[in-house]
Design a protein around this motif. Sequence first.
Motif, PDB file in Angstrom:
ATOM      1  N   ASP A  82     -36.121 123.862 -10.294  1.00 27.90           N
ATOM      2  CA  ASP A  82     -35.747 124.556 -11.100  1.00 27.90           C
ATOM      3  C   ASP A  82     -34.140 124.235 -10.657  1.00 27.90           C
ATOM      4  OD1 ASP A  82     -37.096 126.267 -10.356  1.00 27.90           O
ATOM      5  OD2 ASP A  82     -36.026 128.279 -10.352  1.00 27.90           O
ATOM      6  N   CYS A  83     -33.997 123.464 -10.137  1.00 30.07           N
ATOM      7  CA  CYS A  83     -31.948 122.349 -10.121  1.00 30.07           C
ATOM      8  C   CYS A  83     -32.284 121.853 -11.158  1.00 30.07           C
ATOM      9  CB  CYS A  83     -32.434 121.482  -9.215  1.00 30.07           C
ATOM     10  SG  CYS A  83     -32.280 121.795  -7.024  1.00 30.07           S
ATOM     11  N   ARG A  84     -33.429 120.628 -11.651  1.00 27.64           N
ATOM     12  CA  ARG A  84     -32.638 120.035 -13.289  1.00 27.64           C
ATOM     13  C   ARG A  84     -32.684 120.783 -13.446  1.00 27.64           C
ATOM     14  NH1 ARG A  84     -37.982 117.927 -12.546  1.00 27.64           N
ATOM     15  NH2 ARG A  84     -39.203 119.058 -14.132  1.00 27.64           N
ATOM     16  N   GLU A  85     -33.732 122.193 -14.541  1.00 27.76           N
ATOM     17  CA  GLU A  85     -33.217 123.204 -15.074  1.00 27.76           C
ATOM     18  C   GLU A  85     -31.901 123.783 -15.454  1.00 27.76           C
ATOM     19  OE1 GLU A  85     -33.470 125.281 -18.687  1.00 27.76           O
ATOM     20  OE2 GLU A  85     -34.759 123.885 -17.990  1.00 27.76           O
ATOM     21  N   ALA A  86     -31.853 123.886 -13.701  1.00 26.61           N
ATOM     22  CA  ALA A  86     -30.706 124.750 -13.604  1.00 26.61           C
ATOM     23  C   ALA A  86     -29.207 123.825 -14.116  1.00 26.61           C
ATOM     24  CB  ALA A  86     -29.314 124.689 -12.517  1.00 26.61           C
ATOM     25  N   VAL A  87     -29.610 122.205 -14.277  1.00 22.64           N
ATOM     26  CA  VAL A  87     -28.079 121.111 -14.930  1.00 22.64           C
ATOM     27  C   VAL A  87     -28.215 121.010 -16.204  1.00 22.64           C
ATOM     28  CG1 VAL A  87     -27.273 119.180 -14.322  1.00 22.64           C
ATOM     29  CG2 VAL A  87     -28.312 119.718 -12.711  1.00 22.64           C
ATOM     30  N   GLU A  88     -29.530 121.004 -16.765  1.00 22.92           N
ATOM     31  CA  GLU A  88     -30.321 120.723 -17.781  1.00 22.92           C
ATOM     32  C   GLU A  88     -29.184 122.254 -18.733  1.00 22.92           C
ATOM     33  OE1 GLU A  88     -33.927 120.441 -18.725  1.00 22.92           O
ATOM     34  OE2 GLU A  88     -33.751 118.366 -18.497  1.00 22.92           O
ATOM     35  N   GLN A  89     -29.659 123.502 -18.208  1.00 19.68           N
ATOM     36  CA  GLN A  89     -28.648 124.463 -19.045  1.00 19.68           C
ATOM     37  C   GLN A  89     -27.220 124.711 -18.758  1.00 19.68           C
ATOM     38  OE1 GLN A  89     -30.396 126.947 -20.253  1.00 19.68           O
ATOM     39  NE2 GLN A  89     -28.185 128.223 -20.673  1.00 19.68           N
ATOM     40  N   ALA A  90     -26.573 123.938 -18.209  1.00 18.04           N
ATOM     41  CA  ALA A  90     -25.358 123.592 -17.860  1.00 18.04           C
ATOM     42  C   ALA A  90     -24.916 122.470 -18.428  1.00 18.04           C
ATOM     43  CB  ALA A  90     -25.338 123.380 -16.685  1.00 18.04           C
ATOM     44  N   VAL A  91     -26.160 121.202 -19.464  1.00 18.25           N
ATOM     45  CA  VAL A  91     -25.421 120.406 -20.512  1.00 18.25           C
ATOM     46  C   VAL A  91     -25.349 121.444 -21.083  1.00 18.25           C
ATOM     47  CG1 VAL A  91     -26.301 118.434 -21.889  1.00 18.25           C
ATOM     48  CG2 VAL A  91     -25.724 118.858 -18.479  1.00 18.25           C
ATOM     49  N   ARG A  92     -27.163 121.973 -21.712  1.00 15.17           N
ATOM     50  CA  ARG A  92     -26.819 122.215 -23.125  1.00 15.17           C
ATOM     51  C   ARG A  92     -25.853 123.578 -23.346  1.00 15.17           C
ATOM     52  NH1 ARG A  92     -32.220 122.838 -21.250  1.00 15.17           N
ATOM     53  NH2 ARG A  92     -32.229 124.951 -20.438  1.00 15.17           N
ATOM     54  N   THR A  93     -25.535 124.178 -22.424  1.00 14.84           N
ATOM     55  CA  THR A  93     -25.362 125.065 -22.980  1.00 14.84           C
ATOM     56  C   THR A  93     -23.035 124.572 -23.497  1.00 14.84           C
ATOM     57  OG1 THR A  93     -25.484 126.771 -21.409  1.00 14.84           O
ATOM     58  CG2 THR A  93     -23.448 127.475 -22.328  1.00 14.84           C
ATOM     59  N   TRP A  94     -22.557 123.647 -22.098  1.00 20.88           N
ATOM     60  CA  TRP A  94     -20.815 122.942 -22.578  1.00 20.88           C
ATOM     61  C   TRP A  94     -20.768 121.823 -22.588  1.00 20.88           C
ATOM     62  CZ3 TRP A  94     -21.567 126.724 -17.806  1.00 20.88           C
ATOM     63  CH2 TRP A  94     -20.810 128.382 -18.443  1.00 20.88           C
ATOM     64  N   GLY A  95     -22.043 120.822 -22.358  1.00 23.02           N
ATOM     65  CA  GLY A  95     -22.226 119.487 -22.998  1.00 23.02           C
ATOM     66  C   GLY A  95     -21.848 118.754 -21.631  1.00 23.02           C
ATOM     67  N   ARG A  96     -21.284 118.878 -20.730  1.00 20.86           N
ATOM     68  CA  ARG A  96     -20.845 118.032 -19.041  1.00 20.86           C
ATOM     69  C   ARG A  96     -20.967 119.115 -17.994  1.00 20.86           C
ATOM     70  NH1 ARG A  96     -16.279 116.001 -21.108  1.00 20.86           N
ATOM     71  NH2 ARG A  96     -15.742 115.376 -18.622  1.00 20.86           N
ATOM     72  N   ILE A  97     -21.070 117.800 -16.717  1.00 19.68           N
ATOM     73  CA  ILE A  97     -21.012 118.286 -15.669  1.00 19.68           C
ATOM     74  C   ILE A  97     -19.523 117.759 -14.929  1.00 19.68           C
ATOM     75  CG2 ILE A  97     -22.102 118.489 -13.606  1.00 19.68           C
ATOM     76  CD1 ILE A  97     -23.740 120.573 -15.389  1.00 19.68           C
ATOM     77  N   ASP A  98     -18.662 118.895 -14.922  1.00 24.88           N
ATOM     78  CA  ASP A  98     -18.068 118.063 -13.891  1.00 24.88           C
ATOM     79  C   ASP A  98     -17.491 118.018 -12.696  1.00 24.88           C
ATOM     80  OD1 ASP A  98     -15.876 116.912 -15.955  1.00 24.88           O
ATOM     81  OD2 ASP A  98     -17.104 118.912 -16.244  1.00 24.88           O
TER      82      ASP A  98
END
Length: 268
Positions: A82-98
């Motif tokens: 679930d944690c991995r998918e959440a991060v991947e979802q953010a990257v798919r949607t917005w392209g980055r994690i800050d």
Amino acid sequence: MDQEARTFDRSLQGRVALVTGAGSRADGVGNGRATALLLARDGARVLLLDSVAEWAQATQEMIAREGGQAQLQVCDVSRDADCREAVEQAVRTWGRIDILVNNVGIAGPAGTAVDLDLQDWDMALRVNVTSMMLMARHCIPHMAAQRRGAIVNIASVAGLIGGHPSLLYPTSKGAVVNMTRAMAAHHGAQGIRVNCVAPGMVHTPMVYARGMSDAIRETRRKRSFLQTEGSGWDVGHAVRYLASDESGWVTGAVLPVDAGATAGRHSY
């Protein structure tokens, strides 16, 4: 020697934040909801993570009414997938994690080492401690690639002082405190700051949904120097500061937000 003045814009425009436990289990504003709202107000795009969709949806609607950007995702942060998918979802949607705000926490089993339930102990440690490692595990590579990131873990004053009636809660929150320091040392050279907020006796939906008498609430209020009651907003503002460039030279810090409860004894 003259030093160049450093000023910082508090704007988070263009930043992407993940907030775990972004809903509230009762009406009102808890730590996660307040944090998400404040980050969105400063321009961040926020992925709202919660195990209960309705709780996160209410936060999303509040952000939308203010013109902010947020999406929600149901996520059990005790599960690596679930944690991995959440991060991947953010990257798919917005392209980055800050920004990562590790807010999820539960009271866990009551009792001492002699009588607590072992299965509940294992599960509570996974929710309160392991989940923060898992979320960081998947966010850090994205932060490292851009040479910048901010992680804020939510602990508790129970992790700083003794006297709690149960063993699990202070043990897990103490672990969060030192996990924060260790992560700060591990990832500082990658431009990633890791800090911790330790709330005191705040009155949030998680607290009052369990029921609380007026007498207990008054006792909690009097445990601090300021003799006042905190809220999710007090915690959220501390998190927003630690997530922003205003705290760009702060890492490995543990910030009590407790009206002075851990600063010492009252003077009379």
